[in-house]
Design a protein around this motif. Structure first.
Motif, PDB file in Angstrom:
ATOM      1  N   UNK A  74    -128.035 -19.192   0.564  1.00  0.00           N
ATOM      2  CA  UNK A  74    -128.639 -17.905   0.240  1.00  0.00           C
ATOM      3  C   UNK A  74    -129.235 -17.907  -1.157  1.00  0.00           C
ATOM      4  N   UNK A  75    -130.128 -16.940  -1.362  1.00  0.00           N
ATOM      5  CA  UNK A  75    -130.691 -16.651  -2.680  1.00  0.00           C
ATOM      6  C   UNK A  75    -130.138 -15.317  -3.162  1.00  0.00           C
ATOM      7  N   UNK A  76    -129.813 -15.235  -4.465  1.00  0.00           N
ATOM      8  CA  UNK A  76    -129.627 -13.962  -5.153  1.00  0.00           C
ATOM      9  C   UNK A  76    -130.981 -13.593  -5.740  1.00  0.00           C
ATOM     10  N   UNK A  77    -131.546 -12.474  -5.339  1.00  0.00           N
ATOM     11  CA  UNK A  77    -132.874 -12.086  -5.803  1.00  0.00           C
ATOM     12  C   UNK A  77    -132.759 -10.788  -6.611  1.00  0.00           C
ATOM     13  N   UNK A  78    -133.201 -10.843  -7.866  1.00  0.00           N
ATOM     14  CA  UNK A  78    -133.178  -9.683  -8.757  1.00  0.00           C
ATOM     15  C   UNK A  78    -134.620  -9.289  -9.060  1.00  0.00           C
ATOM     16  N   UNK A  79    -134.964  -8.004  -8.842  1.00  0.00           N
ATOM     17  CA  UNK A  79    -136.341  -7.562  -9.033  1.00  0.00           C
ATOM     18  C   UNK A  79    -136.394  -6.178  -9.674  1.00  0.00           C
ATOM     19  N   UNK A  80    -137.489  -5.918 -10.363  1.00  0.00           N
ATOM     20  CA  UNK A  80    -137.755  -4.589 -10.888  1.00  0.00           C
ATOM     21  C   UNK A  80    -138.831  -3.919 -10.042  1.00  0.00           C
ATOM     22  N   UNK A  81    -139.034  -2.650 -10.272  1.00  0.00           N
ATOM     23  CA  UNK A  81    -139.933  -1.852  -9.434  1.00  0.00           C
ATOM     24  C   UNK A  81    -141.345  -2.440  -9.392  1.00  0.00           C
ATOM     25  N   UNK A 123    -143.640 -12.968   6.332  1.00  0.00           N
ATOM     26  CA  UNK A 123    -142.948 -11.797   5.796  1.00  0.00           C
ATOM     27  C   UNK A 123    -143.016 -11.741   4.277  1.00  0.00           C
ATOM     28  N   UNK A 124    -142.642 -10.583   3.708  1.00  0.00           N
ATOM     29  CA  UNK A 124    -142.564 -10.385   2.266  1.00  0.00           C
ATOM     30  C   UNK A 124    -141.657  -9.204   1.975  1.00  0.00           C
ATOM     31  N   UNK A 125    -141.310  -9.022   0.680  1.00  0.00           N
ATOM     32  CA  UNK A 125    -140.395  -7.961   0.256  1.00  0.00           C
ATOM     33  C   UNK A 125    -140.946  -7.328  -1.012  1.00  0.00           C
ATOM     34  N   UNK A 126    -140.947  -6.001  -1.084  1.00  0.00           N
ATOM     35  CA  UNK A 126    -141.399  -5.282  -2.268  1.00  0.00           C
ATOM     36  C   UNK A 126    -140.242  -4.450  -2.815  1.00  0.00           C
ATOM     37  N   UNK A 127    -139.979  -4.558  -4.117  1.00  0.00           N
ATOM     38  CA  UNK A 127    -138.941  -3.746  -4.761  1.00  0.00           C
ATOM     39  C   UNK A 127    -139.498  -2.362  -5.057  1.00  0.00           C
TER      40      UNK A 127
END
Length: 282
Positions: free
Chosen positions: A59-66, A120-124
């Motif tokens: 797994x990845x730990x993913x940290x993101x800001x807005x 796919x993709x992910x947006x914070x």
């Protein structure tokens, strides 16, 4: 034919199950191995077979800001499960069977799945977003959408999709290798309140957008290939000069029609594809 004794011994050692190894370790720190770092608020750490040989997943730990996006990509050998720990995200995945974009808005404790091979993709949507992306294999492969766009010849895009080849070349010129994993890249600052569409792409935050790049392609045949050559001669195709900014999709650019209003994520039929595609992470 019998195998030599030395070969038998080597094979036996090589095939020894990990759990029977005298040096067996069943503990690791997933915060130690940094996979990618954009800045102090946006970074990825990992735990895979490299850190814990006995693990059958990773797994990845993913940290993101807005407004930060895990750029579009797909995995050739793994299904991915996203578990949101804190913050809020929007996940989007293209269903190759229905040809629809499936979009979900997640809150802490909710999950979203990306089947193997699905784009796919992910947006914070908030600051201090933290999520786990868990794979069903210990070493997932990846195909970066940005790499695909970067290497697709403009003349092929022109023939395949009837697009202006010079405009296409200009549009993808900011996508350089290595592609960014957490977008937008340095130097790209979309204006607050920008909306999806060509007008939003031509602001100060998108230095490579121009009226020329948005021009109508006109009739493709005949003359498409000639237009490519003329564009190259006139400098219509920017050359790589290090990492150039590319557009991304901050929170303000997310079409509201794509975001379910209920607490639990809902499937959203056919939604418009956010602009522009980017890349994934390793």
């Amino acid at each position: 034919m019998a195998m030599p004794e030395a070969s038998v011994l080597q094979t036996s050692v090589h095939q020894m199950p990990v759990l029977q190894s005298p040096s067996l370790n069943l503990s690791a720190d997933s915060n130690q191995k940094v996979n990618y770092a954009k800045n102090e608020q946006n970074f990825v750490t990992q735990l895979f077979a490299e850190q814990l040989p006995a693990v059958k997943t990773g797994f990845f730990n993913v940290h993101m800001s807005q407004g930060v996006v895990v750029s579009p990509h797909w995995h050739t050998n793994a299904t991915e499960l996203v578990i949101l720990i804190s913050g809020e995200v929007q996940t989007s995945v293209f269903n190759p069977f229905t040809q629809q974009l499936m979009t979900y808005r997640l809150k802490p404790g909710q999950v979203s799945q990306f089947p193997m091979g699905w784009f796919h993709w992910i947006v914070a949507l908030t600051d201090h977003t933290y999520l786990l992306t868990i794979f069903d294999v210990p070493t997932p492969d990846i195909v970066l959408g940005g790499d695909f766009l970067r290497v697709l010849p403009p003349e092929v895009a022109a023939r395949a999709y009837c697009v202006n080849p010079a405009a296409y070349a200009q549009a993808v010129a900011p996508i350089q290798k290595p592609v960014v994993i957490l977008g937008p890249p340095p130097g790209c600052s979309p204006a607050p309140g920008a909306v999806q569409g060509a007008s939003a792409q031509q602001g100060a935050g998108y230095p490579h957008a121009s009226a020329q790049g948005a021009a109508s392609p006109g009739p493709m045949y005949p003359g498409a290939m000639q237009g490519v050559m003329q564009g190259m001669m006139q400098g219509a195709m920017p050359q790589a000069q290090g990492m150039m900014p590319q557009a991304a999709m901050p929170q303000a650019m997310i079409p509201q029609a794509m975001i379910p209003q209920s607490v639990m994520p809902q499937q959203q039929g056919s939604a418009p594809l956010p602009y522009p595609p980017g890349s994934g992470w390793r």
